[in-house]
Design an enzyme around this catalytic site. Structure first.
Site, mmCIF file in Angstrom:
data_model
loop_
_atom_site.group_PDB
_atom_site.id
_atom_site.type_symbol
_atom_site.label_atom_id
_atom_site.label_comp_id
_atom_site.label_asym_id
_atom_site.label_seq_id
_atom_site.Cartn_x
_atom_site.Cartn_y
_atom_site.Cartn_z
ATOM 1 N N SER A 7 0.863 -1.184 0.000
ATOM 2 C CA SER A 7 0.000 0.000 0.000
ATOM 3 C C SER A 7 0.896 1.229 0.000
ATOM 4 C CB SER A 7 -0.929 -0.013 1.218
ATOM 5 O OG SER A 7 -0.197 -0.250 2.400
ATOM 6 N N GLU A 9 1.214 5.557 0.805
ATOM 7 C CA GLU A 9 0.648 6.699 1.523
ATOM 8 C C GLU A 9 1.060 8.005 0.845
ATOM 9 O OE1 GLU A 9 0.764 6.514 5.814
ATOM 10 O OE2 GLU A 9 1.357 8.621 5.909
ATOM 11 N N ASP A 100 -1.530 15.046 15.919
ATOM 12 C CA ASP A 100 -0.757 16.012 16.715
ATOM 13 C C ASP A 100 -1.277 17.391 16.359
ATOM 14 O OD1 ASP A 100 1.173 14.208 17.901
ATOM 15 O OD2 ASP A 100 1.977 13.980 15.881
ATOM 16 N N PHE A 207 12.654 14.530 9.678
ATOM 17 C CA PHE A 207 11.424 13.757 9.943
ATOM 18 C C PHE A 207 11.617 12.842 11.153
ATOM 19 C CE2 PHE A 207 9.648 13.593 5.302
ATOM 20 C CZ PHE A 207 9.367 14.943 5.391
ATOM 21 N N HIS A 257 3.821 -1.024 3.753
ATOM 22 C CA HIS A 257 3.112 0.237 3.496
ATOM 23 C C HIS A 257 4.179 1.315 3.265
ATOM 24 C CE1 HIS A 257 -0.153 3.237 4.013
ATOM 25 N NE2 HIS A 257 0.731 3.947 4.691
HETATM 26 P P1 FAD Z 1 -2.537 7.184 20.249
HETATM 27 O O1 FAD Z 1 -2.635 5.758 19.899
HETATM 28 O O2 FAD Z 1 -3.716 7.837 20.878
HETATM 29 O O3 FAD Z 1 -1.267 7.339 21.207
HETATM 30 C C1 FAD Z 1 -0.715 8.622 21.504
HETATM 31 C C2 FAD Z 1 0.037 8.563 22.843
HETATM 32 O O4 FAD Z 1 -0.901 8.453 23.906
HETATM 33 C C3 FAD Z 1 0.992 7.375 22.991
HETATM 34 O O5 FAD Z 1 2.105 7.808 23.724
HETATM 35 C C4 FAD Z 1 0.175 6.361 23.768
HETATM 36 O O6 FAD Z 1 0.986 5.484 24.550
HETATM 37 C C5 FAD Z 1 -0.685 7.253 24.649
HETATM 38 N N1 FAD Z 1 -2.022 6.685 24.900
HETATM 39 C C6 FAD Z 1 -2.840 6.106 23.994
HETATM 40 N N2 FAD Z 1 -3.988 5.722 24.565
HETATM 41 C C7 FAD Z 1 -3.925 6.092 25.862
HETATM 42 C C8 FAD Z 1 -4.811 5.966 26.967
HETATM 43 N N3 FAD Z 1 -6.014 5.401 26.830
HETATM 44 N N4 FAD Z 1 -4.385 6.443 28.174
HETATM 45 C C9 FAD Z 1 -3.159 7.024 28.318
HETATM 46 N N5 FAD Z 1 -2.282 7.157 27.290
HETATM 47 C C10 FAD Z 1 -2.659 6.702 26.083
HETATM 48 N N6 FAD Z 1 -0.641 12.377 12.083
HETATM 49 C C11 FAD Z 1 -1.483 13.255 11.504
HETATM 50 O O7 FAD Z 1 -1.692 14.346 12.029
HETATM 51 N N7 FAD Z 1 -2.120 12.959 10.319
HETATM 52 C C12 FAD Z 1 -1.959 11.763 9.704
HETATM 53 O O8 FAD Z 1 -2.548 11.532 8.646
HETATM 54 C C13 FAD Z 1 -1.080 10.807 10.296
HETATM 55 N N8 FAD Z 1 -0.916 9.570 9.754
HETATM 56 C C14 FAD Z 1 -0.128 8.637 10.405
HETATM 57 C C15 FAD Z 1 -0.040 7.337 9.882
HETATM 58 C C16 FAD Z 1 0.732 6.368 10.507
HETATM 59 C C17 FAD Z 1 0.796 4.980 9.930
HETATM 60 C C18 FAD Z 1 1.459 6.694 11.682
HETATM 61 C C19 FAD Z 1 2.337 5.669 12.353
HETATM 62 C C20 FAD Z 1 1.367 7.975 12.212
HETATM 63 C C21 FAD Z 1 0.565 8.946 11.594
HETATM 64 N N9 FAD Z 1 0.409 10.244 12.117
HETATM 65 C C22 FAD Z 1 -0.426 11.156 11.514
HETATM 66 C C23 FAD Z 1 1.141 10.631 13.334
HETATM 67 C C24 FAD Z 1 0.300 10.420 14.598
HETATM 68 O O9 FAD Z 1 -0.857 11.224 14.560
HETATM 69 C C25 FAD Z 1 1.166 10.796 15.795
HETATM 70 O O10 FAD Z 1 2.190 9.854 15.963
HETATM 71 C C26 FAD Z 1 0.407 11.042 17.088
HETATM 72 O O11 FAD Z 1 1.328 11.646 18.010
HETATM 73 C C27 FAD Z 1 -0.150 9.791 17.759
HETATM 74 O O12 FAD Z 1 -1.214 9.291 17.092
HETATM 75 P P2 FAD Z 1 -1.773 7.809 17.483
HETATM 76 O O13 FAD Z 1 -2.984 7.602 16.689
HETATM 77 O O14 FAD Z 1 -0.697 6.825 17.395
HETATM 78 O O15 FAD Z 1 -2.132 8.108 19.023
#
Ligand code: FAD
Length: 276
Positions: A7, A9, A100, A207, A257
């Site tokens: 895939s 991105e 973020d 990055f 990916h």
């Molecule tokens: P989460 O899974 O919510 O985790 C974030 C942090 O919070 C982690 O440290 C985790 O340990 C902690 N955490 C999670 N759940 C809990 C809980 N219930 N209680 C306490 N702590 C918790 N960013 C963008 O803005 N746009 C994009 O399109 C984008 N695409 C991405 C695609 C991929 C494949 C990846 C790997 C990253 C992407 N990102 C994107 C970056 C991502 O948004 C950041 O890394 C962001 O800081 C974390 O997102 P997450 O969904 O992993 O967060």
């Protein structure tokens, strides 16, 4: 070697030239028969229309498109609107993230973590969407501890994620260890390595600093020493990343990916070498 599912991105282009370039990139990558193509989404609103526009163009071209969706800074109402729009266009695949916030933008929003977004999508749309989530073999930079991060990843899967895509890495052992660790927590969904081709030293270091991915010293130093020799950087990057992909696939990675940065050449070269 036969390729696993692949895939690609992209990010939503901001200019007419960028849109044309991305169309050309998709045309070049199409012969590799990707399972889907995903499009990033800017938390805080910066590229949200662009994500939709790009995804709809891809659907029109016959590709399976997976828009990313982040919940930080968003209201449930706005997320509801976006999901309804995707569903109305027949889109059934999303990448659900916390995201973020751009610095200076304040409010967290109604859903705090990606696990909350996954639960929200499932509650509102049942099984309509295939939901991908993010995984961090080298741990998320804000994680309280490695263990807490693994548990938080497992939480997203338990909330209803179907599969995961990892942050990029250049250390395959981190990926294998991560997969082993989360399997012990009951996670059984596919975890697909995210692959960042190497084409530009300064950009890669920037990055990686931002997202917390480690560039091993032996790679960073070699790249730095190539200086302005872009061909040497690309050739070395192709060797290193292809060798890692091969190891990942041979040892069971369910797919690859590619973070294309909207260019086709580097990802295509890796896939073609893997096929040989
Ligand atoms: P989460 O899974 O919510 O985790 C974030 C942090 O919070 C982690 O440290 C985790 O340990 C902690 N955490 C999670 N759940 C809990 C809980 N219930 N209680 C306490 N702590 C918790 N960013 C963008 O803005 N746009 C994009 O399109 C984008 N695409 C991405 C695609 C991929 C494949 C990846 C790997 C990253 C992407 N990102 C994107 C970056 C991502 O948004 C950041 O890394 C962001 O800081 C974390 O997102 P997450 O969904 O992993 O967060």
């Amino acid at each position: 070697m036969s390729l696993p599912e692949i895939s690609f991105e992209f990010f939503p282009p901001k200019t007419a030239e960028g849109i044309d370039k991305l169309r050309a990139t998709r045309a070049q990558l199409a012969p590799l028969k990707p399972k889907f193509m995903s499009v990033t989404f800017g938390a805080g609103g910066s590229t949200q229309q662009g994500t939709l526009d790009t995804v709809l163009e891809m659907v029109g071209e016959g590709f399976e498109a997976a828009p990313h969706l982040s919940c930080i800074g968003a209201s449930k109402e706005s997320l509801r609107g976006i999901l309804a729009l995707y569903r109305a266009h027949g889109i059934r695949h999303i990448v659900a993230l916390r995201g973020d916030l751009p610095s200076g933008m304040g409010e967290v929003g109604e859903l705090r973590y990606a696990c909350d977004l996954v639960a929200f999508v499932r509650a509102e749309h049942g099984d309509w969407f295939h939901i991908e989530v993010a995984a961090y073999p080298e741990y998320h930079p804000q994680a309280r501890s490695p263990r807490a991060d693994l548990e938080n990843f497992a939480r997203k899967v338990k909330a209803g994620a179907n599969s995961a895509i990892t942050q990029y890495f250049y250390n395959a052992d981190a990926y294998f260890r991560f997969v082993d660790d989360v399997r012990k927590l009951g996670v059984d969904v596919p975890i697909v390595p995210g692959i960042m081709p190497i084409t530009n030293y300064a950009q890669l270091m920037r990055f990686s600093e931002m997202c917390g991915a480690e560039v091993p010293k032996w790679i960073a130093w070699r790249l730095e020493n190539f200086g302005d020799d872009r061909d040497a950087i690309r050739a070395f990057g192709l060797d290193v990343v292809t060798a890692m992909c091969e190891r990942l696939v041979v040892n069971g990675a369910p797919g690859l990916h590619f973070y294309t940065l909207n260019g086709a050449a580097a990802s295509k070269a890796i896939c073609e070498r893997l096929r040989v």
